[in-house]
Write a protein that holds these residues in place. Sequence first.
Motif, short mmCIF file in Angstrom:
data_model
loop_
_atom_site.label_atom_id
_atom_site.label_comp_id
_atom_site.label_asym_id
_atom_site.label_seq_id
_atom_site.Cartn_x
_atom_site.Cartn_y
_atom_site.Cartn_z
N ASP A 239 -2.29 6.81 4.64
CA ASP A 239 -3.50 7.51 5.07
C ASP A 239 -3.29 8.22 6.41
OD1 ASP A 239 -4.80 6.51 2.81
OD2 ASP A 239 -5.40 4.68 3.87
N ASN B 116 2.54 1.71 -3.48
CA ASN B 116 1.54 2.04 -4.50
C ASN B 116 1.04 3.48 -4.38
OD1 ASN B 116 1.57 -0.45 -5.78
ND2 ASN B 116 -0.10 -1.28 -4.54
N VAL B 117 1.06 4.03 -3.18
CA VAL B 117 0.57 5.39 -2.97
C VAL B 117 1.70 6.41 -3.01
CG1 VAL B 117 -0.58 6.95 -1.33
CG2 VAL B 117 -1.44 4.63 -1.67
N ARG B 118 2.82 6.10 -2.37
CA ARG B 118 3.88 7.10 -2.18
C ARG B 118 5.00 7.05 -3.21
NH1 ARG B 118 3.89 10.16 2.95
NH2 ARG B 118 6.07 10.43 2.39
N HIS C 102 0.83 -1.20 0.00
CA HIS C 102 0.00 0.00 0.00
C HIS C 102 0.86 1.25 0.00
CE1 HIS C 102 -3.35 2.61 0.55
NE2 HIS C 102 -3.19 2.81 1.85
#
Length: 238
Positions: free
Chosen positions: A176, A115-117, A112
């Motif tokens: 998040d 994939n986001v950062r 996660h």
Amino acid sequence: MTTIANLRLFATHPHACSYLEDEIATTLFVDPDASINKKVYSQLSEVGFRRSGQHLYRPDCTGCTACIPARIPVALFRANRQQKRCAKQNSDLQLKVINDINAAEYYDLYQHYINVRHIDGDMYPPSRQQYHSFLTSEWGVTRYLEMRLDGKLVAVAVIDLLDNGLSAVYTFFDPDMQHRSLGTYAVLAQIKIALESGLHHVYLGYWIKNCRKMSYKTKFQPLELFQSGFWSQADHFE
């Protein structure tokens, strides 16, 4: 017996720099067939080497010395106002040092995070093979600092425990929860671990003046830099 004096080093072919645009990089790697132990790894850290997976490396770029090894002398460290707020904000986290991160929840958090950062980085897309080869070590020195909020895993700091200090290898966290500054908190937690373990330094890897991603390192004061074969405290970072 392996010593740093008889280690063979190999250089990569010139390649695009991962940190500075339009720059060409060359990296020195310790012979992957060499017998590495905690003592040798510790000695290499003293002269600016870092670990990535099973590889020990140091930048060796023609005409460029931008990558400067940095470490925090933990006994001298004093948290600034922002770092004190960060520590207070995260005082509700449960911290524990563990020996492996093989369970699915650790990889899921890592996946996660990447994939986001880091969708534009070298580690994208993430895979289990890359995860294990990058974050684990065979030399018996690697530990993992997990951070949980009400039982939920929110961050993991990968730590190598050396003779002369603690090496902050990598940290991944729940993107998040960016408002908690978990990356900063992970460094503060590692400073505390080093102090409690009687270790003198936390090695932060390379500081690069013109790389925005590296600027956080200068906020941990005092900071020592390895230049011209010596470690010394940096008074400014201009």
